[in-house]
Design a protein around this motif. Structure first.
Motif, PDB file in Angstrom:
ATOM      1  N   SER A 386       0.829  -1.222   0.000  1.00 19.24           N
ATOM      2  CA  SER A 386       0.000   0.000   0.000  1.00 19.24           C
ATOM      3  C   SER A 386       0.855   1.259   0.000  1.00 19.24           C
ATOM      4  CB  SER A 386      -0.905   0.013   1.244  1.00 19.24           C
ATOM      5  OG  SER A 386      -0.145   0.156   2.429  1.00 19.24           O
ATOM      6  N   ASP A 387       2.180   1.089  -0.046  1.00 15.38           N
ATOM      7  CA  ASP A 387       3.110   2.226  -0.014  1.00 15.38           C
ATOM      8  C   ASP A 387       2.922   3.065   1.247  1.00 15.38           C
ATOM      9  OD1 ASP A 387       4.289   1.582  -2.479  1.00 15.38           O
ATOM     10  OD2 ASP A 387       2.725   2.630  -3.585  1.00 15.38           O
ATOM     11  N   GLY A 388       2.559   2.417   2.347  1.00 17.92           N
ATOM     12  CA  GLY A 388       2.485   3.096   3.634  1.00 17.92           C
ATOM     13  C   GLY A 388       1.359   4.094   3.765  1.00 17.92           C
ATOM     14  N   VAL A 389       0.210   3.853   3.116  1.00 25.46           N
ATOM     15  CA  VAL A 389      -0.883   4.832   3.165  1.00 25.46           C
ATOM     16  C   VAL A 389      -1.552   4.880   4.533  1.00 25.46           C
ATOM     17  CG1 VAL A 389      -1.358   4.573   0.702  1.00 25.46           C
ATOM     18  CG2 VAL A 389      -2.595   3.151   2.329  1.00 25.46           C
ATOM     19  N   ALA A 390      -1.439   3.815   5.311  1.00 27.33           N
ATOM     20  CA  ALA A 390      -2.091   3.768   6.628  1.00 27.33           C
ATOM     21  C   ALA A 390      -1.069   3.317   7.665  1.00 27.33           C
ATOM     22  CB  ALA A 390      -3.289   2.808   6.601  1.00 27.33           C
ATOM     23  N   PRO A 391      -0.335   4.251   8.304  1.00 27.42           N
ATOM     24  CA  PRO A 391       0.713   3.884   9.258  1.00 27.42           C
ATOM     25  C   PRO A 391       0.178   3.031  10.404  1.00 27.42           C
ATOM     26  CG  PRO A 391       0.872   6.207   8.686  1.00 27.42           C
ATOM     27  CD  PRO A 391      -0.414   5.709   8.101  1.00 27.42           C
ATOM     28  N   LEU A 392       1.007   2.073  10.829  1.00 24.90           N
ATOM     29  CA  LEU A 392       0.620   1.123  11.870  1.00 24.90           C
ATOM     30  C   LEU A 392       1.782   0.939  12.840  1.00 24.90           C
ATOM     31  CD1 LEU A 392      -1.219  -1.220  13.022  1.00 24.90           C
ATOM     32  CD2 LEU A 392       0.025  -2.728  11.465  1.00 24.90           C
ATOM     33  N   LEU A 393       1.481   0.988  14.140  1.00 29.03           N
ATOM     34  CA  LEU A 393       2.451   0.659  15.178  1.00 29.03           C
ATOM     35  C   LEU A 393       2.165  -0.753  15.660  1.00 29.03           C
ATOM     36  CD1 LEU A 393       4.675   1.247  17.268  1.00 29.03           C
ATOM     37  CD2 LEU A 393       2.917   2.324  18.705  1.00 29.03           C
ATOM     38  N   PHE A 394       3.117  -1.654  15.480  1.00 27.74           N
ATOM     39  CA  PHE A 394       2.969  -3.056  15.893  1.00 27.74           C
ATOM     40  C   PHE A 394       3.756  -3.236  17.189  1.00 27.74           C
ATOM     41  CE2 PHE A 394       3.456  -7.587  15.993  1.00 27.74           C
ATOM     42  CZ  PHE A 394       2.354  -8.088  15.314  1.00 27.74           C
ATOM     43  N   VAL A 395       3.039  -3.483  18.292  1.00 26.25           N
ATOM     44  CA  VAL A 395       3.655  -3.609  19.615  1.00 26.25           C
ATOM     45  C   VAL A 395       3.611  -5.074  20.028  1.00 26.25           C
ATOM     46  CG1 VAL A 395       3.634  -2.847  22.010  1.00 26.25           C
ATOM     47  CG2 VAL A 395       2.882  -1.288  20.198  1.00 26.25           C
ATOM     48  N   CYS A 396       4.774  -5.623  20.356  1.00 24.72           N
ATOM     49  CA  CYS A 396       4.881  -7.051  20.668  1.00 24.72           C
ATOM     50  C   CYS A 396       5.345  -7.242  22.104  1.00 24.72           C
ATOM     51  CB  CYS A 396       5.853  -7.732  19.701  1.00 24.72           C
ATOM     52  SG  CYS A 396       5.919  -9.526  19.885  1.00 24.72           S
ATOM     53  N   GLU A 397       4.450  -7.691  22.966  1.00 25.32           N
ATOM     54  CA  GLU A 397       4.816  -8.074  24.335  1.00 25.32           C
ATOM     55  C   GLU A 397       5.518  -9.431  24.311  1.00 25.32           C
ATOM     56  OE1 GLU A 397       4.863  -7.794  27.541  1.00 25.32           O
ATOM     57  OE2 GLU A 397       3.553  -6.200  28.274  1.00 25.32           O
ATOM     58  N   GLU A 398       6.352  -9.661  25.322  1.00 26.84           N
ATOM     59  CA  GLU A 398       7.139 -10.896  25.415  1.00 26.84           C
ATOM     60  C   GLU A 398       7.904 -11.136  24.111  1.00 26.84           C
ATOM     61  OE1 GLU A 398       7.537 -12.549  28.102  1.00 26.84           O
ATOM     62  OE2 GLU A 398       5.909 -11.859  29.378  1.00 26.84           O
ATOM     63  N   ALA A 399       8.564 -10.078  23.638  1.00 25.80           N
ATOM     64  CA  ALA A 399       9.209 -10.151  22.321  1.00 25.80           C
ATOM     65  C   ALA A 399      10.312 -11.197  22.269  1.00 25.80           C
ATOM     66  CB  ALA A 399       9.767  -8.777  21.950  1.00 25.80           C
ATOM     67  N   HIS A 400      10.940 -11.511  23.411  1.00 30.14           N
ATOM     68  CA  HIS A 400      12.016 -12.498  23.402  1.00 30.14           C
ATOM     69  C   HIS A 400      11.507 -13.887  23.023  1.00 30.14           C
ATOM     70  CE1 HIS A 400      10.295 -12.594  27.481  1.00 30.14           C
ATOM     71  NE2 HIS A 400      10.586 -13.873  27.470  1.00 30.14           N
ATOM     72  N   ARG A 401      10.210 -14.103  23.178  1.00 31.12           N
ATOM     73  CA  ARG A 401       9.662 -15.407  22.803  1.00 31.12           C
ATOM     74  C   ARG A 401       9.537 -15.547  21.294  1.00 31.12           C
ATOM     75  NH1 ARG A 401       3.826 -18.125  24.507  1.00 31.12           N
ATOM     76  NH2 ARG A 401       3.862 -19.724  22.887  1.00 31.12           N
ATOM     77  N   TYR A 402       9.188 -14.477  20.611  1.00 34.15           N
ATOM     78  CA  TYR A 402       8.901 -14.553  19.179  1.00 34.15           C
ATOM     79  C   TYR A 402      10.103 -14.224  18.307  1.00 34.15           C
ATOM     80  CZ  TYR A 402       4.365 -14.354  21.379  1.00 34.15           C
ATOM     81  OH  TYR A 402       3.298 -14.607  22.198  1.00 34.15           O
ATOM     82  N   ALA A 403      11.117 -13.564  18.885  1.00 28.21           N
ATOM     83  CA  ALA A 403      12.319 -13.247  18.114  1.00 28.21           C
ATOM     84  C   ALA A 403      13.551 -13.554  18.954  1.00 28.21           C
ATOM     85  CB  ALA A 403      12.310 -11.780  17.688  1.00 28.21           C
TER      86      ALA A 403
END
Length: 624
Positions: A386-403
């Motif tokens: 979408s070429d960034g038409v709708a900005p989104l903040l993705f917040v990940c709790e317990e990030a050490h589990r997923y990355a």
């Protein structure tokens, strides 16, 4: 009388406090201050506080990182002088603060503790781009504001051990972002169901009861991870799936476009199907099973019949399990509903609720990694295409589990999806917020992309070392004091704040504080009100969580609550799709067993027992 500052005659701002020391030595980005006394009523020069060095052209701002005593030169050992070490981090010229030092102080320049006027000048006030998140530890009258654009657009991380107020800090920051940027969409991954009540009507809460995330949105790696329960896939079965999934997608498209054509796409070569196993288009799980069954019956595949049989049984078991209903129930109703699903997940349009909270506590543990991977990947891909038409903040709790930093553990696609957001997301309007209690266990490539760090109390040496390596500012020396931080206290570093700052997060009202829905009461009298009726109700709710709720024409009492719209929109009638169903070579017991509607249960959304009334005092609270 003060002379107005001009470009040709800049006047330094003098500290409003009396001098308490003088510059004794300057080395690189640090200065040694000889403390000569303490002004009446002034702050004591202690670690974490700011001092100002008055020079001919500016007032240089330094942060105290060490205080001590030194033997005075030429005097007896009993004669000592008090000294403080300052990290030089900025300067004020003509009532304007800026990071960095253009001209270093000289020996003998006077030094004083910063007063309120100086601190307010540095930290500024609230505006359309800045929001207050707490108060300065040095002076509780000074509000600390963060730059919303710099905070969000350059990624941020909140780090702290359990019980230090980390979740409250997350809630405060996200609330301020919502207030300052009401049209910025926020997606919060909530592993412990803590944040459901923190944002009121501004957030949509999704959970297994109201989420519809069709299996066909999963890419091939995510599909294999789900089918094999989070374990590595069996090579032969994975190879077969990679060939058959594109054919099932082609068959679905063929019958959607021409329902009168009864020739299955199974006769086509997978390379000519036009789809790959990763193409996000719908297909039917029944077609997938039928194609596998048809292949199993071929003479040339007789030696691999056991492999096909196990794969079909694996898929059947996975599809029929009630806890995976969010992937399979109504997955193909309405045809291609990808636009509606993405619109609801990521609030497009927001409709007054720009935030989505994805509660993961009720999902099967085997598919949580796959679900998070799908969400991360779709968030990035939508921003990309979408070429960034709708900005989104993705917040990940317990990030050490997923990355995780160790590539041998965790789910590779989830780590890669978060890594893409961290490295490239800002180009496409997808921003990242990481929250973790073990920063040393996060992929260092991902956390290094976070330009603003909120470091709360951490006692692990590896965690502290990782933060120290990620902070390029001269005040990184302060990180050695992280283990002594109090509750809600935090060190802020980076682009989102004016200076490396020791501050205290604002206190939230009780009704807006994060609180896990699974939290319990550990007092000595907890559980004293338990009785047999309550225990029976709990067991019924427990069992109903593993009972099928796909019961034909019976009304879905287990459906979405009013405040969480279903992801399945009302679609116009579609052409009938009824491909021939070949008879399988075997009849799985799970499929053959009848599922009477009497098993239908809505206990999960009912009170435990109407006769029990509300919970008595000290009664443990259960999820409803």
């Amino acid at each position: 009388m003060d002379i107005p500052a001009t470009s040709s005659n800049p006047q330094p701002l003098r500290s409003t406090s009396e001098a308490t020391g003088r510059v004794a030595a300057v080395t690189g980005a640090t200065a040694t201050i000889e403390l000569t006394g303490r002004a009446l009523g002034a702050d004591s020069p202690t670690v974490g506080k700011f001092m100002g060095i008055s020079t001919a052209k500016a007032m240089i701002i330094g942060l105290i990182t060490e205080v001590g005593e030194q033997a005075a030169a030429g005097l007896s050992r009993s004669d000592v002088r008090k000294v403080a070490r300052l990290d030089l981090i900025g300067e004020i010229v003509a009532t304007r603060f800026s990071r960095g030092v253009t001209e270093y102080p000289t020996i003998g320049d006077s030094v004083a503790m910063l007063g309120e006027r100086d601190l307010r000048l540095i930290y500024g006030g609230a505006s359309s781009d800045r929001a207050q998140i707490g108060t300065l530890q040095q002076n509780q009258n000074i509000a600390v504001h963060m730059d919303i654009d710099h905070l969000v657009s350059r990624h941020f991380a909140i780090l702290g051990a359990t019980g230090v107020g980390k979740s409250s800090g997350v809630a405060i920051i996200l609330q301020k972002i919502l207030e300052t940027r009401p049209n910025l969409r926020i997606f919060l991954v909530d592993p412990h169901n803590e944040y459901g009540r923190c944002f009121g009507e501004r957030a949509q809460v999704l959970n297994p009861r109201n989420l519809r995330l069709p299996f066909w949105l999963f890419n091939f790696e995510e599909t294999v991870d789900a089918f094999f329960g989070g374990r590595p896939g069996i090579e032969e079965e994975v190879e077969i799936l990679s060939e058959v999934i594109p054919l099932a997608k082609a068959a679905y498209l063929q019958y959607r476009s021409n329902p009168n054509d009864r020739s299955l796409a199974k006769r086509r070569d997978p390379k000519d199907a036009g789809f790959t196993a990763d193409t996000p288009v719908p297909y039917r799980i029944e077609d997938l099973i039928a194609l596998l069954d048809e292949r199993m019956g071929k003479l040339e595949n007789r030696s691999r019949a056991v492999v096909y049989h196990k794969l079909i049984g694996r898929i059947q078991t996975f599809r029929n399990h009630p806890r995976y209903a969010f992937m399979f129930e109504n997955a193909n109703i309405g045809g291609d509903t990808m636009a509606e699903i993405i619109g609801t997940l990521f609030r497009l349009p927001p409709d007054g609720k720009p935030m989505t909270i994805m509660q993961l506590a009720g999902f099967p543990a085997e598919v949580i990694d796959s679900v998070v991977s799908v969400l991360c990947r779709m968030a990035f891909d939508f921003g990309l295409w979408s070429d960034g038409v709708a900005p989104l903040l993705f917040v990940c709790e317990e990030a050490h589990r997923y990355a995780p930093a160790d590539k041998k553990i965790g789910f590779g696609p989830t780590r890669r999806a978060l890594s893409r957001i961290a490295k490239e997301g800002r180009k496409y309007g997808v921003f990242l917020g990481l929250v973790t209690q073990r920063p040393a266990e996060i992929d260092p490539t991902i956390i290094s992309q976070c330009s603003t760090l909120f470091a709360m109390r951490l006692s692990n040496d590896r965690d502290q070392e990782l933060i120290r390596s990620a902070v390029s500012d001269a005040a990184a020396n302060l990180l050695s004091f992280i283990p002594s931080l109090g509750t809600r206290e935090v060190f802020c570093f980076g682009a989102g704040v004016a200076l490396p700052t020791r501050m205290r997060f604002a206190e939230l009202p009780a009704e807006m504080r994060p609180n896990s829905e699974a939290s319990g009461n550990t007092r000595s009298d907890a559980g004293s009100g338990m009785n047999k009726d309550l225990l029976t109700s709990v067991i019924e709710r427990w069992r109903s969580a593993s009972m099928s709720h796909r019961m034909g024409d019976v009304e879905d009492e287990y459906g979405s609550p009013p405040d969480a719209p279903s992801l399945q929109p009302q679609m116009p009638p579609q052409p009938a799709y009824a491909p021939p169903q070949p008879q399988p070579a075997y009849q799985p017991a799970a499929a053959a067993a009848p599922q009477p509607s009497a098993l239908r249960s809505s206990l999960l959304k009912k009170p435990l027992d109407a006769s029990l009334g509300s919970n008595p005092p000290n009664m443990p609270r259960f999820n409803r």
